[in-house]
Design an enzyme around this catalytic site. Structure first.
Site, PDB file in Angstrom:
ATOM      1  N   ASP A 210      10.117   2.750   7.121  1.00  0.00           N
ATOM      2  CA  ASP A 210       9.721   1.368   7.377  1.00  0.00           C
ATOM      3  C   ASP A 210      10.669   0.783   8.409  1.00  0.00           C
ATOM      4  O   ASP A 210      11.848   1.155   8.453  1.00  0.00           O
ATOM      5  CB  ASP A 210       9.759   0.536   6.085  1.00  0.00           C
ATOM      6  CG  ASP A 210       8.954  -0.742   6.188  1.00  0.00           C
ATOM      7  OD1 ASP A 210       7.826  -0.778   5.668  1.00  0.00           O
ATOM      8  OD2 ASP A 210       9.445  -1.711   6.817  1.00  0.00           O
TER       9      ASP A 210
ATOM     10  N   VAL B  83       0.822  -1.209   0.000  1.00  0.00           N
ATOM     11  CA  VAL B  83       0.000   0.000   0.000  1.00  0.00           C
ATOM     12  C   VAL B  83       0.852   1.252   0.000  1.00  0.00           C
ATOM     13  O   VAL B  83       0.665   2.159  -0.814  1.00  0.00           O
ATOM     14  CB  VAL B  83      -0.973  -0.009   1.190  1.00  0.00           C
ATOM     15  CG1 VAL B  83      -1.702   1.332   1.296  1.00  0.00           C
ATOM     16  CG2 VAL B  83      -1.984  -1.139   1.047  1.00  0.00           C
TER      17      VAL B  83
ATOM     18  N   PRO C 171      -7.081  -2.673  11.424  1.00  0.00           N
ATOM     19  CA  PRO C 171      -8.446  -2.201  11.127  1.00  0.00           C
ATOM     20  C   PRO C 171      -8.500  -0.674  11.150  1.00  0.00           C
ATOM     21  O   PRO C 171      -8.247  -0.048  12.187  1.00  0.00           O
ATOM     22  CB  PRO C 171      -9.304  -2.815  12.225  1.00  0.00           C
ATOM     23  CG  PRO C 171      -8.332  -3.099  13.341  1.00  0.00           C
ATOM     24  CD  PRO C 171      -7.006  -3.361  12.729  1.00  0.00           C
TER      25      PRO C 171
ATOM     26  N   THR D  51      -4.634  -6.088  -1.108  1.00  0.00           N
ATOM     27  CA  THR D  51      -5.246  -5.059  -1.942  1.00  0.00           C
ATOM     28  C   THR D  51      -4.298  -3.871  -1.928  1.00  0.00           C
ATOM     29  O   THR D  51      -3.655  -3.603  -0.917  1.00  0.00           O
ATOM     30  CB  THR D  51      -6.630  -4.630  -1.415  1.00  0.00           C
ATOM     31  OG1 THR D  51      -6.475  -4.028  -0.126  1.00  0.00           O
ATOM     32  CG2 THR D  51      -7.559  -5.830  -1.293  1.00  0.00           C
TER      33      THR D  51
ATOM     34  N   ILE E  41      -4.391   4.420   6.817  1.00  0.00           N
ATOM     35  CA  ILE E  41      -4.910   3.327   5.995  1.00  0.00           C
ATOM     36  C   ILE E  41      -4.799   1.992   6.734  1.00  0.00           C
ATOM     37  O   ILE E  41      -5.547   1.066   6.478  1.00  0.00           O
ATOM     38  CB  ILE E  41      -4.147   3.250   4.650  1.00  0.00           C
ATOM     39  CG1 ILE E  41      -4.275   4.566   3.879  1.00  0.00           C
ATOM     40  CG2 ILE E  41      -4.643   2.096   3.786  1.00  0.00           C
ATOM     41  CD1 ILE E  41      -3.391   4.647   2.642  1.00  0.00           C
TER      42      ILE E  41
ATOM     43  N   HIS F 134     -14.840   0.372   8.003  1.00  0.00           N
ATOM     44  CA  HIS F 134     -14.165  -0.173   6.823  1.00  0.00           C
ATOM     45  C   HIS F 134     -13.997  -1.656   7.087  1.00  0.00           C
ATOM     46  O   HIS F 134     -12.993  -2.121   7.623  1.00  0.00           O
ATOM     47  CB  HIS F 134     -12.812   0.488   6.604  1.00  0.00           C
ATOM     48  CG  HIS F 134     -12.008  -0.141   5.495  1.00  0.00           C
ATOM     49  ND1 HIS F 134     -12.558  -0.459   4.264  1.00  0.00           N
ATOM     50  CD2 HIS F 134     -10.703  -0.526   5.441  1.00  0.00           C
ATOM     51  CE1 HIS F 134     -11.625  -1.001   3.500  1.00  0.00           C
ATOM     52  NE2 HIS F 134     -10.502  -1.058   4.194  1.00  0.00           N
TER      53      HIS F 134
END
Length: 317
Positions: free
Chosen positions: A36, A15, A125, A233, A122, A179
């Protein structure tokens, strides 16, 4: 004097890297920093993305590199994209324990810097992680929000366009709530052009035959199909993030469903959930309250109850 538009992305995985690529292709950022826990990965992703700059669709230069949390001291936008991918068969809520531990590590770094910009989260959860970080940091609600039901809304537009034959841009529709599995389509507020979708269904037999429960299921199942088939995704949510960043940098006053802390809107408090928001230079500048049907309000209440339960649990950790 020219103001550099700086975006820091925490998480250089599927993502985070695609958010960076979307920003490069669109030209909506001048300075992009990847952070990261795997520093070599962040550096390699930044180098690979830098290779794409010369051929970007917008034809603009952008500086992209790996960096540290100190980059947040003069950043405009922080994108939270840390966390592992959802596994086949998991819901986003199943990621809670792992994601909270990662969020706590990120928070420990955030407390060492002076970030004054806007956070878009993003990490799943999504509703819970965003609000947990916001509360831990004591940041104002308007400058900390998550993409919420944005991706469900993208999927809804895709499904409705395919089933009705109307262009996605001609359809005004959105999802609300978590979401995740308790999100729902707000059928009563859908418009095609300026006409109510439910009225169109009454007037046109081919639209009246559409099974709304099946359409809702297609929207909900899309993420599962993608995770089962490819393990993650990434593309749709990256474009969502770029759209929201663009709305902030250009002060667009974009009306779009995002997850933000509620203070009485839709009868809810002490929870963050996906609702229609106005996004501008200050982040969430307004929550739009539209009239829901009794069934829709009940679904929203149930979704908020789920989210509130997890937020209460997070507060004890």
């Amino acid at each position: 004097m020219f103001k550099t538009r700086k975006v820091v992305i925490v998480g250089a995985g599927h993502v985070g890297s695609h958010v960076a690529l979307s920003l490069i292709q669109s030209g909506e950022a001048d300075d992009i920093v990847l952070i990261d826990i795997l520093k070599e990965k962040a550096a390699a992703q930044a180098l690979d993305l830098d290779d794409a700059v010369s051929g970007s669709l917008c034809g603009r230069d952008v500086r992209i590199r790996a960096g540290e949390y100190t980059e947040l001291n003069d950043a405009d936008i922080l994108v939270m994209a840390f966390g592992r991918s959802r596994r086949p068969g998991e819901t986003r809520l199943d990621m809670f324990d792992d994601s909270i531990k990662m969020a706590q590590e990120v928070i420990s770094h955030l407390k060492t810097v002076d970030f004054k910009g806007i956070m878009i989260s993003i990490s799943n959860p999504a509703d819970i992680i965003c609000e947990y970080i916001r509360r831990q940091m004591g940041w104002e609600a308007h400058r900390c929000f998550c993409t919420g039901t944005s991706l469900e809304t993208y999927r809804l537009l895709r499904v409705l366009s395919r089933e009705t034959g109307y262009a996605r841009k001609s359809i005004q529709a959105f999802c609300m709530g978590e979401h995740g599995n308790s999100s729902f389509v707000v059928w009563s507020r859908i418009r095609i052009g300026s006409k109510c979708f439910m009225q169109l269904r009454a007037e046109r037999p081919e639209l009246g035959k559409l099974d709304l429960d099946d359409l809702q299921l297609q929207v909900k199942r899309a993420g599962d199909i993608e995770v089962d088939g490819k393990g993650c995704t990434e593309f749709g949510i990256a474009n969502v993030a770029c759209m929201l960043i663009k709305a902030i940098f250009h002060d667009e006053k974009l009306i779009w469903p995002c997850s933000t802390a509620l203070n009485g809107e839709y009868g809810q408090k002490d929870v963050a959930a996906g609702v229609p928001c106005m996004i501008g230079k200050n982040g969430v500048e307004e929550i739009l309250v539209c009239k829901l049907t009794e069934e829709e309000q009940a679904k929203f209440n149930a979704s908020c109850d789920i989210l509130r339960g997890f937020l209460d649990r997070a507060a004890t950790l």
